[in-house]
Structures are given as C-alpha cells and as structure tokens.
Write a protein that holds these residues in place. Structure first.
Motif, PDB file in Angstrom:
ATOM      1  N   ASN A  14       0.840  -1.191   0.000  1.00 26.48           N
ATOM      2  CA  ASN A  14       0.000   0.000   0.000  1.00 26.48           C
ATOM      3  C   ASN A  14       0.877   1.244   0.000  1.00 26.48           C
ATOM      4  N   LEU A  15       0.513   2.217  -0.848  1.00 26.01           N
ATOM      5  CA  LEU A  15       1.260   3.472  -0.902  1.00 26.01           C
ATOM      6  C   LEU A  15       0.481   4.651  -0.345  1.00 26.01           C
ATOM      7  N   GLY A  16      -0.684   4.387   0.266  1.00 23.29           N
ATOM      8  CA  GLY A  16      -1.409   5.488   0.892  1.00 23.29           C
ATOM      9  C   GLY A  16      -2.911   5.282   0.898  1.00 23.29           C
ATOM     10  N   TYR A  17      -3.545   5.741   1.988  1.00 22.18           N
ATOM     11  CA  TYR A  17      -4.994   5.625   2.150  1.00 22.18           C
ATOM     12  C   TYR A  17      -5.684   6.955   1.837  1.00 22.18           C
ATOM     13  N   PHE A  18      -6.809   6.853   1.120  1.00 21.32           N
ATOM     14  CA  PHE A  18      -7.649   8.037   0.908  1.00 21.32           C
ATOM     15  C   PHE A  18      -9.102   7.587   1.014  1.00 21.32           C
ATOM     16  N   GLU A  19     -10.058   8.242   0.370  1.00 19.29           N
ATOM     17  CA  GLU A  19     -11.455   7.925   0.675  1.00 19.29           C
ATOM     18  C   GLU A  19     -12.389   8.014  -0.523  1.00 19.29           C
ATOM     19  N   ASN A  20     -13.493   7.273  -0.395  1.00 19.71           N
ATOM     20  CA  ASN A  20     -14.681   7.484  -1.221  1.00 19.71           C
ATOM     21  C   ASN A  20     -15.686   8.341  -0.469  1.00 19.71           C
ATOM     22  N   GLY A  21     -15.536   8.391   0.853  1.00 21.57           N
ATOM     23  CA  GLY A  21     -16.475   9.136   1.693  1.00 21.57           C
ATOM     24  C   GLY A  21     -17.283   8.199   2.580  1.00 21.57           C
ATOM     25  N   PHE A  22     -18.069   8.779   3.469  1.00 25.43           N
ATOM     26  CA  PHE A  22     -18.956   7.985   4.321  1.00 25.43           C
ATOM     27  C   PHE A  22     -20.104   7.422   3.494  1.00 25.43           C
ATOM     28  N   ARG A  23     -20.500   6.202   3.809  1.00 20.60           N
ATOM     29  CA  ARG A  23     -21.601   5.548   3.109  1.00 20.60           C
ATOM     30  C   ARG A  23     -22.928   5.955   3.739  1.00 20.60           C
ATOM     31  N   HIS A  24     -23.910   6.252   2.895  1.00 20.93           N
ATOM     32  CA  HIS A  24     -25.237   6.688   3.330  1.00 20.93           C
ATOM     33  C   HIS A  24     -26.309   5.857   2.626  1.00 20.93           C
ATOM     34  N   VAL A  25     -27.508   5.845   3.205  1.00 27.95           N
ATOM     35  CA  VAL A  25     -28.607   5.032   2.681  1.00 27.95           C
ATOM     36  C   VAL A  25     -29.537   5.879   1.819  1.00 27.95           C
ATOM     37  N   THR A  26     -29.857   5.360   0.617  1.00 30.78           N
ATOM     38  CA  THR A  26     -30.923   5.966  -0.191  1.00 30.78           C
ATOM     39  C   THR A  26     -32.030   4.932  -0.369  1.00 30.78           C
ATOM     40  N   ASN A  27     -33.262   5.401  -0.560  1.00 32.65           N
ATOM     41  CA  ASN A  27     -34.374   4.480  -0.813  1.00 32.65           C
ATOM     42  C   ASN A  27     -35.548   5.253  -1.402  1.00 32.65           C
ATOM     43  N   ASN A  28     -36.580   4.525  -1.741  1.00 29.66           N
ATOM     44  CA  ASN A  28     -37.761   5.135  -2.353  1.00 29.66           C
ATOM     45  C   ASN A  28     -38.993   5.129  -1.459  1.00 29.66           C
ATOM     46  N   LYS A  29     -38.830   4.730  -0.194  1.00 26.42           N
ATOM     47  CA  LYS A  29     -40.001   4.575   0.672  1.00 26.42           C
ATOM     48  C   LYS A  29     -40.173   5.707   1.672  1.00 26.42           C
ATOM     49  N   ARG A  30     -39.071   6.033   2.375  1.00 29.30           N
ATOM     50  CA  ARG A  30     -39.197   7.033   3.446  1.00 29.30           C
ATOM     51  C   ARG A  30     -37.808   7.514   3.883  1.00 29.30           C
ATOM     52  N   PRO A  31     -37.740   8.672   4.547  1.00 24.18           N
ATOM     53  CA  PRO A  31     -36.467   9.082   5.159  1.00 24.18           C
ATOM     54  C   PRO A  31     -36.124   8.111   6.288  1.00 24.18           C
ATOM     55  N   ILE A  32     -34.846   7.880   6.519  1.00 26.95           N
ATOM     56  CA  ILE A  32     -34.403   6.971   7.571  1.00 26.95           C
ATOM     57  C   ILE A  32     -33.919   7.800   8.764  1.00 26.95           C
ATOM     58  N   TYR A  33     -34.631   7.656   9.880  1.00 24.92           N
ATOM     59  CA  TYR A  33     -34.241   8.336  11.113  1.00 24.92           C
ATOM     60  C   TYR A  33     -33.930   7.348  12.235  1.00 24.92           C
ATOM     61  N   SER A  34     -34.443   6.118  12.082  1.00 28.61           N
ATOM     62  CA  SER A  34     -34.225   5.097  13.108  1.00 28.61           C
ATOM     63  C   SER A  34     -34.154   3.734  12.443  1.00 28.61           C
ATOM     64  N   PRO A  35     -33.618   2.727  13.148  1.00 24.91           N
ATOM     65  CA  PRO A  35     -33.595   1.373  12.577  1.00 24.91           C
ATOM     66  C   PRO A  35     -34.977   0.868  12.164  1.00 24.91           C
ATOM     67  N   ASN A  36     -36.013   1.297  12.881  1.00 24.23           N
ATOM     68  CA  ASN A  36     -37.367   0.871  12.533  1.00 24.23           C
ATOM     69  C   ASN A  36     -37.751   1.264  11.109  1.00 24.23           C
ATOM     70  N   ASP A  37     -37.205   2.387  10.634  1.00 20.78           N
ATOM     71  CA  ASP A  37     -37.514   2.854   9.284  1.00 20.78           C
ATOM     72  C   ASP A  37     -36.950   1.933   8.208  1.00 20.78           C
ATOM     73  N   LEU A  38     -35.995   1.075   8.603  1.00 17.97           N
ATOM     74  CA  LEU A  38     -35.359   0.162   7.648  1.00 17.97           C
ATOM     75  C   LEU A  38     -35.934  -1.249   7.693  1.00 17.97           C
ATOM     76  N   LYS A  39     -36.790  -1.525   8.675  1.00 20.27           N
ATOM     77  CA  LYS A  39     -37.271  -2.895   8.875  1.00 20.27           C
ATOM     78  C   LYS A  39     -37.932  -3.437   7.609  1.00 20.27           C
ATOM     79  N   GLY A  40     -37.447  -4.597   7.164  1.00 20.33           N
ATOM     80  CA  GLY A  40     -38.016  -5.259   5.998  1.00 20.33           C
ATOM     81  C   GLY A  40     -37.619  -4.659   4.663  1.00 20.33           C
ATOM     82  N   MET A  41     -36.884  -3.583   4.672  1.00 25.06           N
ATOM     83  CA  MET A  41     -36.521  -2.917   3.423  1.00 25.06           C
ATOM     84  C   MET A  41     -35.377  -3.664   2.734  1.00 25.06           C
ATOM     85  N   LYS A  42     -35.526  -3.892   1.428  1.00 24.22           N
ATOM     86  CA  LYS A  42     -34.470  -4.555   0.661  1.00 24.22           C
ATOM     87  C   LYS A  42     -33.422  -3.511   0.268  1.00 24.22           C
TER      88      LYS A  42
END
Length: 331
Positions: A142-170
């Motif tokens: 390895n010659l050095g570490y850099f980034e793609n950035g923090f990973r975030h969730v997108t979806n078509n059902k609802r905004p995600i504010y809690s784990p409950n908002d993700l239940k059952g979501m593919k």
C-alpha cells in the motif's frame, strides 16, 4: 544520387529513428487502473498530481498511464492483476483487499470511524502500519490511504431516522460480511448484487434502496431512481493505492522515492478535495430533487449500538487483536 532522392532517403531514416527507436523512451511504465470515471477526483488527481510529479521528477524515466472507467476490469480483477504483476497499480476500496488479506475487513466495521480525522489518524498510524505489514505477504503493498467518503442510505419509501424505518426494506449492499451483518441487525433485508446491475434494480423496484458515498450516489445518477437520501454515515469507505511489491522493488532507489513521494502528494491533495466535493454534491442532489436528511447524535445512537453488537462475529476472521487495536486508535 539526385538531391531530391537524397533528401527523401534522409527523411525516411529520420522517421525510422524517431518512431522505431525513440530517444526518450521511458525505462518503466506504471499502468494505473480504477473503476472511477475520468471526472472523478481519483482520476483528476492521479493525472494532475501523481502522473505529473512522477513523470517530471523521474526525468521521463517513468511513464504513467491511467485507465479509468473499469477499462481493465472491476476492483477485484485489477487487484488480482496487481498481485500477479500484470498491472502495476490499482485504486480499490479496502473491502476488495480483504479478499486477499482478511484483516482489512476491520475497516468495514460500521461506525468504527465517525470522523475523517479519526479514520486517517488510525490509518496513518498503528492500524494502517499493521494492515500494511500483513498485506506484504500477498505480494502487494500500500502506498497510501484516501477515501470514497462515508456511506449513506438511499431508498424510495421514506427518510431513515431510526432502525425501525429500515425494517423489511431490501437494501443493496456490497458483498462485504460486516456490511451485511449490520443491515441484518437493523432489521433490513441486505441484498448483495453487482454495482453494474444496481441502477436497473432500483429503477424496477427489485431492491428498495442502496448504500454508497455521496460521490457515487451523484455520479451514478441514483437521484433519478431514488427519492430519499439519509446521511447515516455508517461506514467510512476507504480506498488505497495498491501496487505490486516486486515492481516497486525492481525500481532503482531514486525512482522508488519518486513514486512514493508522488503517491504521498496525491493522498494529501485527495484528502483536501473530497470533503469540499461532497458538500458541493449534496447541494446538487437536493437541486435534482432528492430529499436529504441528516441524523442527530441521539438518532444515530441505536445505529451505533447495532453496529457494535456485530463486532464479536468477526473476531475470528479479522483477528481479535486487530479489532482491539482498531477500537483503541479510532477513539
């Protein structure tokens, strides 16, 4: 011999010398492969920083060739090519490198890093040095570490504010064990699939959502097929400059230093550019119609708790010592 014929003969010889026997041919060629498009910061800075520095400071003895847009294959294929020495350099995410050295999956543990500063402090320090040492056994370095950035969730059902908002979501995830375990712990249905199939899967509703850094969400035009983007920041996506150790060892000492310094300059500049790029692209995503929501520290707390509950599952695979070291230096 007539003057005209003599001139023609001389011209032919000149062309032969120039094209068949280049006077200034490079002694070494570094081919760099990446899945990113030419407009991505990885490619822009490879050209503007690494390539420019290495070619100029090697006095033309090294030529750098950049192959973007997965021209040489996906991250896995390019890493394999680096390992066997067909390709000199690639820019894969660390989750790909974990296929060759399992301890790299420590970087994929959700909420291990909560800030860029803590991530790079760990990767430039004890944790990174330990991973680099283990990587050498694979024939790569390895010659050095850099980034793609923090990973975030997108979806078509609802905004995600809690784990409950993700239940059952593919949710489409990479085929990375810690990522899959995390989304299962949240009650979601993680669905690994190749990135090339993802846009169509989102468009057709085969999956409800996906998780990626902002740059990839924007560049892949997911705003056309996804309504909500929630800034969960659950994994800091780390990329590194992967190279073939034998190739580096084959370079004269002065050229090794040139390549290492070129890589260092690329990494420093990349770390400066990416946060600015991400802020700009969040604004662009909003302008293109995406609803973007952030989470407060209190809202993130159950996500973090779910993340840490899966760490024990990976002590055997990653190594308990590596996980303990990562938790210590990531604070």
């Amino acid at each position: 011999m007539k003057a005209k014929q003599w001139f023609g003969l001389c011209l032919a010889v000149l062309f032969l010398v120039i094209f068949a026997f280049p006077v200034f041919a490079a002694e070494y060629t570094i081919k760099v492969g990446t899945i990113q498009p030419e407009s991505h910061p990885d490619c822009v800075l490879m050209r503007e920083v690494f390539q420019k520095y290495v070619e100029e400071n090697s006095g033309g003895r090294i030529k750098v060739e950049l192959y973007p847009n997965a021209q040489l294959g996906g991250d896995r294929e390019m890493a394999e090519a680096v390992q066997v020495g067909i390709l000199q350099m690639a820019l894969p995410v660390t989750s790909i490198t974990a296929n060759f050295e399992k301890s790299f999956n420590v970087v994929e543990l959700p909420y291990l890093f909560t800030t860029r500063e803590s991530a790079f402090k760990a990767l430039d320090g004890e944790l990174g040095k330990e991973l680099d040492k283990r990587l050498l056994k694979t024939g790569m370095m390895n010659l050095g570490y850099f980034e793609n950035g923090f990973r975030h969730v997108t979806n078509n059902k609802r905004p995600i504010y809690s784990p409950n908002d993700l239940k059952g979501m593919k949710i489409r995830t990479m085929e990375v064990p810690p990522h899959i375990a995390f989304f299962k712990a949240l009650g979601a249905n993680p669905t690994p699939m190749s990135f090339g199939e993802l846009y169509t899967a989102l468009q057709q509703g085969t999956v409800d959502g996906q998780e990626n850094p902002i740059v990839l969400i924007h560049d892949s035009r997911f705003y056309e097929v996804q309504k909500y983007c929630s800034l969960t920041g659950h994994v800091f996506s780390v990329v590194h400059i992967l190279t073939n150790k034998s190739f580096i060892d084959s370079l004269p000492a002065d050229l090794q230093k040139v390549v290492e310094e070129g890589a260092r300059r690329f990494v420093v500049r990349h770390r400066e550019v990416m946060p600015q790029e991400e802020e700009k692209l969040i604004v662009e995503l909003r302008n293109k119609g995406m609803q973007i929501n952030d989470l407060t520290p209190e809202q993130k707390k159950p996500f973090v708790e779910a993340a840490h509950s899966i760490y024990n599952q990976f002590k055997g695979e990653i190594g308990e010592d590596v996980i303990s070291l990562a938790e210590k230096v990531a604070k």
